[in-house]
Design a protein around this motif. Structure first.
Motif, short mmCIF file in Angstrom:
data_model
loop_
_atom_site.label_atom_id
_atom_site.label_comp_id
_atom_site.label_asym_id
_atom_site.label_seq_id
_atom_site.Cartn_x
_atom_site.Cartn_y
_atom_site.Cartn_z
N LEU A 178 20.42 105.20 -9.73
CA LEU A 178 19.85 106.46 -9.29
C LEU A 178 20.89 107.56 -9.08
O LEU A 178 20.55 108.74 -9.20
N SER A 179 22.10 107.24 -8.74
CA SER A 179 23.06 108.26 -8.34
C SER A 179 24.42 107.97 -8.95
O SER A 179 24.73 106.84 -9.35
N LEU A 180 25.27 109.02 -8.99
CA LEU A 180 26.57 108.92 -9.64
C LEU A 180 27.52 109.92 -8.99
O LEU A 180 27.13 111.03 -8.64
N LEU A 181 28.79 109.52 -8.84
CA LEU A 181 29.84 110.39 -8.33
C LEU A 181 31.15 110.04 -9.02
O LEU A 181 31.45 108.87 -9.23
N ILE A 182 31.91 111.07 -9.39
CA ILE A 182 33.25 110.88 -9.96
C ILE A 182 34.27 111.21 -8.90
O ILE A 182 34.31 112.34 -8.38
N ASP A 183 35.10 110.24 -8.55
CA ASP A 183 36.17 110.42 -7.56
C ASP A 183 37.41 110.90 -8.30
O ASP A 183 38.07 110.14 -9.01
N GLU A 184 37.73 112.19 -8.13
CA GLU A 184 38.85 112.78 -8.86
C GLU A 184 40.19 112.23 -8.39
O GLU A 184 41.10 112.02 -9.20
N GLU A 185 40.33 111.98 -7.10
CA GLU A 185 41.62 111.55 -6.55
C GLU A 185 42.02 110.18 -7.06
O GLU A 185 43.16 109.96 -7.47
N ASN A 186 41.09 109.24 -7.06
CA ASN A 186 41.39 107.86 -7.49
C ASN A 186 41.00 107.58 -8.93
O ASN A 186 41.21 106.47 -9.41
N LYS A 187 40.42 108.59 -9.60
CA LYS A 187 39.97 108.44 -10.99
C LYS A 187 39.04 107.23 -11.12
O LYS A 187 39.31 106.28 -11.85
N GLN A 188 37.94 107.33 -10.40
CA GLN A 188 36.94 106.26 -10.41
C GLN A 188 35.56 106.88 -10.46
O GLN A 188 35.37 108.06 -10.12
N ILE A 189 34.59 106.09 -10.90
CA ILE A 189 33.19 106.49 -10.82
C ILE A 189 32.48 105.54 -9.88
O ILE A 189 32.79 104.35 -9.82
N ILE A 190 31.54 106.10 -9.11
CA ILE A 190 30.77 105.33 -8.15
C ILE A 190 29.30 105.53 -8.47
O ILE A 190 28.84 106.68 -8.57
N THR A 191 28.57 104.46 -8.64
CA THR A 191 27.16 104.55 -8.95
C THR A 191 26.38 103.62 -8.02
O THR A 191 26.89 102.59 -7.58
N GLY A 192 25.14 104.04 -7.71
CA GLY A 192 24.29 103.26 -6.81
C GLY A 192 22.92 103.05 -7.40
O GLY A 192 22.43 103.86 -8.22
N CYS A 193 22.27 101.97 -6.97
CA CYS A 193 20.97 101.60 -7.52
C CYS A 193 19.90 101.71 -6.43
O CYS A 193 20.16 102.08 -5.29
N ALA A 194 18.68 101.34 -6.79
CA ALA A 194 17.53 101.49 -5.90
C ALA A 194 17.45 100.38 -4.85
O ALA A 194 16.58 100.43 -3.98
N GLU A 195 18.37 99.41 -4.88
CA GLU A 195 18.31 98.30 -3.94
C GLU A 195 19.54 98.25 -3.05
O GLU A 195 19.86 97.21 -2.47
N GLY A 196 20.25 99.37 -2.90
CA GLY A 196 21.36 99.42 -1.97
C GLY A 196 22.63 98.78 -2.46
O GLY A 196 23.44 98.32 -1.65
N GLN A 197 22.87 98.75 -3.77
CA GLN A 197 24.09 98.19 -4.33
C GLN A 197 24.95 99.32 -4.89
O GLN A 197 24.45 100.23 -5.55
#
Length: 716
Positions: A178-197
């Protein structure tokens, strides 16, 4: 929903856009859609501040400065229509320069110009509706997207007429992303699902999009609530409502899911304004998690919760379950704007969250509680009496460690003239007999040069290793320890780095010089693989444990063991044996408990009873680890006086024992996703000087779950 600085954007009457200014408390109403607005986004730049709104029939870009000016002039503000009839739009996002807009409609992503109606590129490949897309700020041509097909994709888009799929992940979960974020400082992507993962992937070129961490928010929330609840009991406070975990729910209640609706950067620095520990916040990234039931703050360094806010805890807020939410990235005057809409009602609320107050009220309980008896690796008080060390838990029993040899070696005994005293009952001592002659005297001067070299090498000071230098990463030498392939079960350097001990699966212990030029010693005798070796502080002794349930202490100068503890002493395999408290004791693990042993070593032999060892060993106390089947790792400091012993169990927990109190003082649950197979304390080094606070740090590692750095003072 969308938030930016003092502005909040949300749909009004379904097809009307409302911009709420929190400073002036004046709404700006913009009309231009005929169908319900389904996606909103603010631009990346402040001047001019742009807003993009999308519905199924059109996508419109608004210049807020121009719209405000037209309203003041009594005119109707108009936006720029950049796309029409694209379908159901779930997400829109501006590029870093605000020149393009990525529109997620159905299974496709449309790259639109922000200044005119033009489709620059059309990207497909997902098998289900695309729920989020983000631009990579350090590579403007890269776009990351997630979809309900439970995968994410990375694309290169050069001139928007051609695109290339760089990476496509496999199916991550059984629930939609459902969601997405790009962490510029650590050069990572963070994504989350509908079940809290949550999943965190690395975008560094050499890492090939590998998964850095997988976080279960439900479990992290339960761990956080347990800490708050325990600290509340300790200081007499009531348990917070947010700490109603699954085990505390009343009968008939329903367990709610935890869909991750939003991931956003958190300006955590405001929590440490004008404080000494502001440096720790500068080196750590934090981010918000917006769910249907509340807001969470995650620490990216240890993947733990820092704070939690539940909507139901506030009586003034009528929304209990949010359908969507938005947050401002930067805090203004220490406060963050949060915009939420109700999942079941046509209702929108604007929250002003005091970030510093939220964090301090929840963390001060379990971080500051109990500081009077805080843990420290370095023992503050060590009572000494004739080389005897006192532990309060020993019930006033003293255990003496004798370091002197009562049997002189290599010294000729001579008969001296002394007065004789005769008693009534006396046996002849043979003083009238002829003295025994020494038939053979070995030459003890053969290794004089070697002894002198050894003494000179011991007197040399260790060269200081500069802390600002990088750690050694270049391989200097590689040797084969046996003729045939044999697993090496354990290795350990001596404290001065001069010798290296290795325990092998072929039931032998090898000692090498540190430069691996030759084998210094070979010890054999165990009936199973050697799983643990440990040096004494004076580098004269070596303790080893093997799979045959035996423990041996070897003299470095002798191939025979000075002490053997057989199978009758232990009911399970002995692991992680080491010297403790500067060679005063021996620590070892056996099953779900570790043993503390006192010992006295004597290498002298009687010619008639060579089979009988003169070394003795005595069990002081056993310390069981709670709720575990087996201790998987143990760590204690032998280079200086320390009462702290760390153990890790098969239950994935780490338990801290204070031998000054003789009991367990803290338990850290679920340290890793798997059982910890190694604990490493900062035991100091003869090659570097460190601050005393650095000795309170320790590391843990588990298979497939990386390495974590912990602070013993905070247990985090």
């Amino acid at each position: 929903l969308a938030c930016s600085h003092h502005q909040c954007a949300f749909p009004l009457n379904q097809n009307e856009l409302c911009i709420w200014n929190t400073v002036t408390a004046q709404p700006l109403r913009l009309s231009g859609h005929h169908y319900s607005i389904s996606a909103l986004s603010f631009g990346s730049k402040i001047n001019p501040l742009l807003v993009c709104s999308a519905s199924r029939e059109r996508v419109v870009v608004w210049n807020l400065e121009e719209c405000t000016q037209k309203v003041q002039e009594g005119l109707t503000p108009r936006g720029i229509v950049i796309g029409t009839l694209l379908g159901m739009v779930l997400h829109v996002r501006f590029s870093p320069d605000d020149q393009q807009v990525a529109v997620c409609a159905g299974n496709r992503i449309y790259m639109l110009s922000a200044k005119s109606e033009a489709i620059l590129a059309e990207l497909d490949g997902h098998l289900a509706p695309v729920t989020a897309a983000e631009f990579c700020t350090w590579e403007k041509s890269m776009l990351i997207s997630v979809s309900e097909d439970r995968t994410f994709k990375a694309r290169k888009v050069w001139d928007y007429s051609t695109s290339q799929l760089i990476y496509q992940s496999g199916v991550l979960t059984a629930f939609p992303l459902l969601s997405l974020l790009i962490d510029e400082e650590n050069k990572q992507i963070i994504t989350g699902c509908a079940e809290g993962q949550l999943w965190i992937f690395s975008l560094i070129s050499d890492h090939n999009y590998r998964c850095v961490a997988h976080i279960n928010l439900k479990k992290e929330q339960e761990k956080f609530c347990n800490k708050v609840r325990k600290s509340g009991k300790g200081i007499g406070q009531n348990t917070s409502k947010l700490c109603k975990t699954n085990n505390m729910r009343p009968e008939g209640s329903v367990e709610t899911s935890l869909p991750i609706l939003l991931i956003e950067h958190c300006d955590f620095l405001v929590c440490f304004h004008n404080e000494e520990n502001i440096s720790s916040a500068l080196n750590t990234s934090y981010f918000w998690i917006g769910s249907s039931t509340g807001l969470l703050i995650i620490n990216l360094a240890n993947f733990e919760l820092e704070a939690s806010l539940a909507y139901k805890d506030y009586s003034d807020l009528s929304i209990r379950f949010a359908g969507s939410c938005a947050l401002t990235r930067k805090a203004v005057n220490g406060k963050v704007l949060c915009l939420i809409t109700s999942m079941f009602e046509d209702m929108t609320a604007v929250l002003e969250v005091n970030l510093a107050a939220l964090v301090r009220t929840q963390q001060s309980d379990f971080l500051l509680c109990g500081n009077e008896n805080s843990l420290s690796v370095i023992a503050r008080v060590v009572m000494q009496c004739n080389t005897s060390y006192f532990f309060p838990f020993l019930n006033n029993h003293f255990f003496r460690v004798v370091e002197l040899n009562y049997f002189a070696i290599g010294v000729k005994s001579t008969v001296k003239d002394q007065p004789l005293v005769f008693h009534n009952k006396i046996k002849s001592s043979g003083y009238t007999a002829a003295p025994q002659m020494t038939m053979f005297s070995p030459n003890n001067n053969l290794k004089k040069n070697e002894v002198s070299k050894w003494k000179t090498s011991c007197k040399c000071k260790s060269k200081e290793y500069p802390l600002e230098s990088s750690p050694p990463i270049k391989q200097e030498k590689e040797i084969s320890v046996t003729c045939k392939p044999t697993p090496i079960c354990c290795i350990q350097y001596s404290g001065d780095g001069d010798k290296l001990a290795c325990g092998l699966a072929d039931k032998t212990v090898l000692i090498f010089n540190s430069n691996l030029t030759d084998t210094y010693k070979v010890f054999s005798g165990p009936d199973g693989a050697v799983n643990s070796v440990g040096w004494s502080h004076d580098k004269k002794w070596l303790v080893s444990a093997s799979e045959d349930r035996t423990l041996r202490v070897w003299s470095v100068c002798n191939n025979e063991p000075a002490l053997i503890l057989g199978k009758e002493k232990f009911h399970k395999t002995v692991r992680f044996a080491q010297f403790y408290f500067i060679d005063a004791f021996i620590l070892l693990c056996c099953g779900a408990e570790f043993h503390l042993l006192s010992f006295h070593l004597d290498t002298t032999k009687d010619d008639l009873k060579r089979y009988k060892q003169r070394s003795v060993c005595k069990l002081v106390q056993k310390f069981p680890m709670a709720s575990t089947m087996e201790i998987t790792s143990l760590s204690a400091v032998n280079d200086f006086y320390s009462y702290i012993v760390l153990t890790a169990g098969s239950n994935r927990a780490v338990e801290v024992f204070d031998l000054n109190a003789g009991c367990s003082t803290a338990v850290i649950p679920e340290v890793h996703t798997r059982s910890v197979h190694q604990i490493c304390q900062n035991k100091g080094s003869s090659f570097s000087t460190q601050q005393p606070e650095a000795y309170n740090l320790f590391m843990t590692t588990a298979a497939g779950d990386g390495i974590k750095l912990w602070d013993l003072r905070t247990l985090r």
